[in-house]
Design a protein around this motif. Structure first.
Motif, PDB file in Angstrom:
ATOM      1  N   UNK A 126     -27.601 -46.251   1.430  1.00 31.09           N
ATOM      2  CA  UNK A 126     -28.320 -45.039   1.056  1.00 31.09           C
ATOM      3  C   UNK A 126     -27.634 -43.811   1.669  1.00 31.09           C
ATOM      4  N   UNK A 127     -27.497 -42.773   0.851  1.00 33.04           N
ATOM      5  CA  UNK A 127     -26.945 -41.507   1.339  1.00 33.04           C
ATOM      6  C   UNK A 127     -27.794 -40.354   0.831  1.00 33.04           C
ATOM      7  N   UNK A 128     -28.153 -39.456   1.735  1.00 32.84           N
ATOM      8  CA  UNK A 128     -28.937 -38.285   1.343  1.00 32.84           C
ATOM      9  C   UNK A 128     -28.084 -37.356   0.496  1.00 32.84           C
ATOM     10  N   UNK A 129     -28.725 -36.728  -0.477  1.00 29.09           N
ATOM     11  CA  UNK A 129     -28.044 -35.691  -1.246  1.00 29.09           C
ATOM     12  C   UNK A 129     -28.076 -34.415  -0.416  1.00 29.09           C
ATOM     13  N   UNK A 130     -26.902 -33.799  -0.222  1.00 31.06           N
ATOM     14  CA  UNK A 130     -26.848 -32.678   0.718  1.00 31.06           C
ATOM     15  C   UNK A 130     -26.431 -31.369   0.068  1.00 31.06           C
ATOM     16  N   UNK A 131     -26.343 -31.352  -1.269  1.00 31.98           N
ATOM     17  CA  UNK A 131     -25.987 -30.114  -1.954  1.00 31.98           C
ATOM     18  C   UNK A 131     -27.220 -29.319  -2.331  1.00 31.98           C
ATOM     19  N   UNK A 132     -27.040 -28.466  -3.308  1.00 27.40           N
ATOM     20  CA  UNK A 132     -28.126 -27.615  -3.795  1.00 27.40           C
ATOM     21  C   UNK A 132     -28.836 -28.333  -4.941  1.00 27.40           C
ATOM     22  N   UNK A 136     -41.362 -23.118   7.854  1.00 33.37           N
ATOM     23  CA  UNK A 136     -40.734 -24.441   7.908  1.00 33.37           C
ATOM     24  C   UNK A 136     -39.725 -24.472   9.057  1.00 33.37           C
ATOM     25  N   UNK A 137     -39.735 -25.558   9.819  1.00 29.51           N
ATOM     26  CA  UNK A 137     -38.734 -25.775  10.869  1.00 29.51           C
ATOM     27  C   UNK A 137     -37.938 -27.027  10.512  1.00 29.51           C
ATOM     28  N   UNK A 138     -36.627 -26.884  10.396  1.00 26.53           N
ATOM     29  CA  UNK A 138     -35.741 -28.016  10.125  1.00 26.53           C
ATOM     30  C   UNK A 138     -35.015 -28.352  11.426  1.00 26.53           C
ATOM     31  N   UNK A 139     -34.998 -29.640  11.789  1.00 23.78           N
ATOM     32  CA  UNK A 139     -34.307 -30.067  13.022  1.00 23.78           C
ATOM     33  C   UNK A 139     -33.407 -31.237  12.663  1.00 23.78           C
ATOM     34  N   UNK A 140     -32.100 -31.036  12.755  1.00 20.82           N
ATOM     35  CA  UNK A 140     -31.177 -32.090  12.359  1.00 20.82           C
ATOM     36  C   UNK A 140     -30.136 -32.351  13.431  1.00 20.82           C
ATOM     37  N   UNK A 166     -27.984 -33.857   6.722  1.00 21.14           N
ATOM     38  CA  UNK A 166     -27.691 -33.856   5.284  1.00 21.14           C
ATOM     39  C   UNK A 166     -28.924 -33.598   4.395  1.00 21.14           C
ATOM     40  N   UNK A 167     -30.058 -34.307   4.578  1.00 19.81           N
ATOM     41  CA  UNK A 167     -31.197 -33.967   3.717  1.00 19.81           C
ATOM     42  C   UNK A 167     -31.731 -32.565   4.010  1.00 19.81           C
ATOM     43  N   UNK A 168     -31.553 -32.108   5.260  1.00 23.67           N
ATOM     44  CA  UNK A 168     -32.047 -30.784   5.643  1.00 23.67           C
ATOM     45  C   UNK A 168     -31.184 -29.684   5.022  1.00 23.67           C
ATOM     46  N   UNK A 169     -29.902 -29.982   4.787  1.00 22.70           N
ATOM     47  CA  UNK A 169     -29.033 -29.009   4.123  1.00 22.70           C
ATOM     48  C   UNK A 169     -29.555 -28.724   2.718  1.00 22.70           C
ATOM     49  N   UNK A 170     -29.988 -29.796   2.029  1.00 20.91           N
ATOM     50  CA  UNK A 170     -30.561 -29.595   0.695  1.00 20.91           C
ATOM     51  C   UNK A 170     -31.860 -28.786   0.791  1.00 20.91           C
ATOM     52  N   UNK A 171     -32.661 -29.066   1.827  1.00 18.41           N
ATOM     53  CA  UNK A 171     -33.901 -28.299   2.016  1.00 18.41           C
ATOM     54  C   UNK A 171     -33.599 -26.821   2.261  1.00 18.41           C
ATOM     55  N   UNK A 172     -32.531 -26.566   3.022  1.00 20.66           N
ATOM     56  CA  UNK A 172     -32.164 -25.165   3.296  1.00 20.66           C
ATOM     57  C   UNK A 172     -31.831 -24.436   1.996  1.00 20.66           C
ATOM     58  N   UNK A 173     -31.127 -25.124   1.088  1.00 18.66           N
ATOM     59  CA  UNK A 173     -30.829 -24.507  -0.215  1.00 18.66           C
ATOM     60  C   UNK A 173     -32.130 -24.135  -0.927  1.00 18.66           C
ATOM     61  N   UNK A 174     -33.072 -25.078  -0.944  1.00 13.14           N
ATOM     62  CA  UNK A 174     -34.337 -24.832  -1.649  1.00 13.14           C
ATOM     63  C   UNK A 174     -35.118 -23.698  -0.984  1.00 13.14           C
ATOM     64  N   UNK A 175     -35.138 -23.686   0.350  1.00 11.45           N
ATOM     65  CA  UNK A 175     -35.899 -22.647   1.060  1.00 11.45           C
ATOM     66  C   UNK A 175     -35.274 -21.268   0.853  1.00 11.45           C
ATOM     67  N   UNK A 176     -33.958 -21.216   0.817  1.00 13.13           N
ATOM     68  CA  UNK A 176     -33.301 -19.928   0.547  1.00 13.13           C
ATOM     69  C   UNK A 176     -33.659 -19.467  -0.863  1.00 13.13           C
ATOM     70  N   UNK A 177     -33.617 -20.402  -1.827  1.00 14.07           N
ATOM     71  CA  UNK A 177     -33.961 -20.030  -3.207  1.00 14.07           C
ATOM     72  C   UNK A 177     -35.407 -19.569  -3.317  1.00 14.07           C
ATOM     73  N   UNK A 178     -36.293 -20.187  -2.512  1.00  7.91           N
ATOM     74  CA  UNK A 178     -37.711 -19.793  -2.530  1.00  7.91           C
ATOM     75  C   UNK A 178     -37.978 -18.507  -1.748  1.00  7.91           C
ATOM     76  N   UNK A 179     -36.950 -18.037  -1.036  1.00 10.86           N
ATOM     77  CA  UNK A 179     -37.126 -16.938  -0.065  1.00 10.86           C
ATOM     78  C   UNK A 179     -38.154 -17.326   0.989  1.00 10.86           C
ATOM     79  N   UNK A 209     -37.617 -33.437  10.654  1.00  7.28           N
ATOM     80  CA  UNK A 209     -36.615 -33.849  11.632  1.00  7.28           C
ATOM     81  C   UNK A 209     -35.858 -35.063  11.127  1.00  7.28           C
ATOM     82  N   UNK A 210     -34.546 -35.041  11.327  1.00 12.75           N
ATOM     83  CA  UNK A 210     -33.716 -36.171  10.907  1.00 12.75           C
ATOM     84  C   UNK A 210     -32.475 -36.210  11.786  1.00 12.75           C
ATOM     85  N   UNK A 211     -32.184 -37.370  12.326  1.00 13.37           N
ATOM     86  CA  UNK A 211     -31.005 -37.470  13.173  1.00 13.37           C
ATOM     87  C   UNK A 211     -31.084 -38.683  14.065  1.00 13.37           C
TER      88      UNK A 211
END
Ligand code: FES
Length: 315
Positions: free
Chosen positions: A54-60, A112-116, A122-135, A191-193
């Motif tokens: 299994x690998x997390x999707x880490x893009x947008x 939202x607090x992301x801790x990686x 990697x999954x948090x990177x995708x979340x960061x994309x979504x949060x930026x898009x959501x402002x 949190x993931x790590x």
């Protein structure tokens, strides 16, 4: 339950995102779009002679034409990362199942607090994309030994700006969960790590009396309980009242399969969430690292979890 659609995808890009992390961009050779996914999702990658990893999707998630995965070379692992690092280059093909998500980002515009830590970002990177898009209002705590082994760091600095806090132990800066989370009582925390990082975050949340349901974790390694002694138990199928004996040396997943009830499965060590099923009654011994405390009241992972006495399955 039927298996997920498996696609033969092509490696459109293969590059190192850190000294020991191979970043792969996967595309369909003919279709311009891949099945949609949300931040937190992962894919099952089927490796020849190795098995499923299994690998997390880490893009947008908004980028629908490709999947991005990051593979950390783990010399002590089960061989999947070594195979990928040794055999893949641009133009290679990989069999990949459609994404699945057991670590979703909650809807809404709350803090939202992301801790990686390490490859756990990697999954948090995708979340960061979504949060930026959501402002959205968020902060991303990124922990790593040093910059050389920190995947996607430059990309995340550009994406998150000052919302990214980087903690590098080689530079004497370490993430302090007590200090960083003291004022985050109203935030959703992801949190993931490494286990020690996740465990510290969990301990902080519990000690501070934060709402446990606001904490979301994803772990990559199976539970290790050297003292655990499996006992025989009985599973009852709610739809037919059929009773199945699960011996001490067999898993519930195996017994179900032998009885003609084939659930989807992948890792068989309680980390991927593929085999999840519901139960209606019973004293379940949960041994997965996927389900939240709330989910555990009605769901279980039959590849690793067991029961005391009997369990009534929602099957
Ligand atoms: S098969 Fe992966 S959690 Fe059961």
């Amino acid at each position: 339950m039927a298996d997920r659609m498996i696609m033969k995808l092509k490696v459109a890009e293969a590059r190192y995102a850190a000294s020991n992390v191979l970043l792969l961009r996967l595309v369909h050779p003919r279709r311009p779009r891949l099945p949609a996914w949300d931040a937190g999702a992962h894919v099952d990658v089927h490796l020849p002679q190795i098995g499923v990893r299994q690998y997390s999707l880490c893009g947008d998630p908004a980028e629908t034409g490709s999947y991005l995965i990051a593979v950390k070379l783990d010399p002590e692992g089960r061989g999947g990362s070594h195979w990928l690092h040794s055999n893949l280059a641009e133009g290679s093909e990989l069999h990949v199942a459609a994404p699945r998500n057991h670590f979703p980002l909650a809807e809404g515009d709350g803090r939202v607090v992301l801790i990686g830590g390490g490859i756990g970002i990697t999954p948090l990177a995708a979340m960061a994309h979504t949060l930026v898009a959501r402002k959205g209002d968020f902060v991303f705590h990124y922990c790593a030994p040093d910059e050389a082994t920190a995947p996607l760091l430059a990309e995340l600095r550009e994406l998150c700006g000052e919302r990214l806090r980087v903690w590098l132990s080689s530079q004497g800066t370490r993430f302090d969960s007590t200090a960083s989370l003291a004022d985050e009582t109203a935030a959703e925390i992801y949190a993931c790590g490494p286990e020690r990082l996740t465990a510290a975050v969990v301990a902080t949340i519990l000690a501070a009396g934060h709402a446990e349901e606001r904490l979301h974790t994803e772990r990559f390694t199976a539970l290790t309980e050297a003292d655990f002694q499996p006992q025989a138990f009985e599973a009852v199928l709610a739809s037919s009242s059929r009773q199945l004996a699960v011996p001490a040396d067999r898993t519930l997943l195996d017994v179900l399969e032998e009885s003609g009830i084939v659930l989807e499965s992948s890792c068989k060590i309680g980390v991927c969430g593929a085999c999840e099923c519901g139960y209606l009654a019973g004293d379940v011994i949960h041994r997965d690292v996927v389900l939240s405390p709330g989910q555990r009241k009605r769901r279980l992972m039959p590849c690793v979890s067991r029961a005391r006495g009997h369990v009534t399955l929602d099957l």
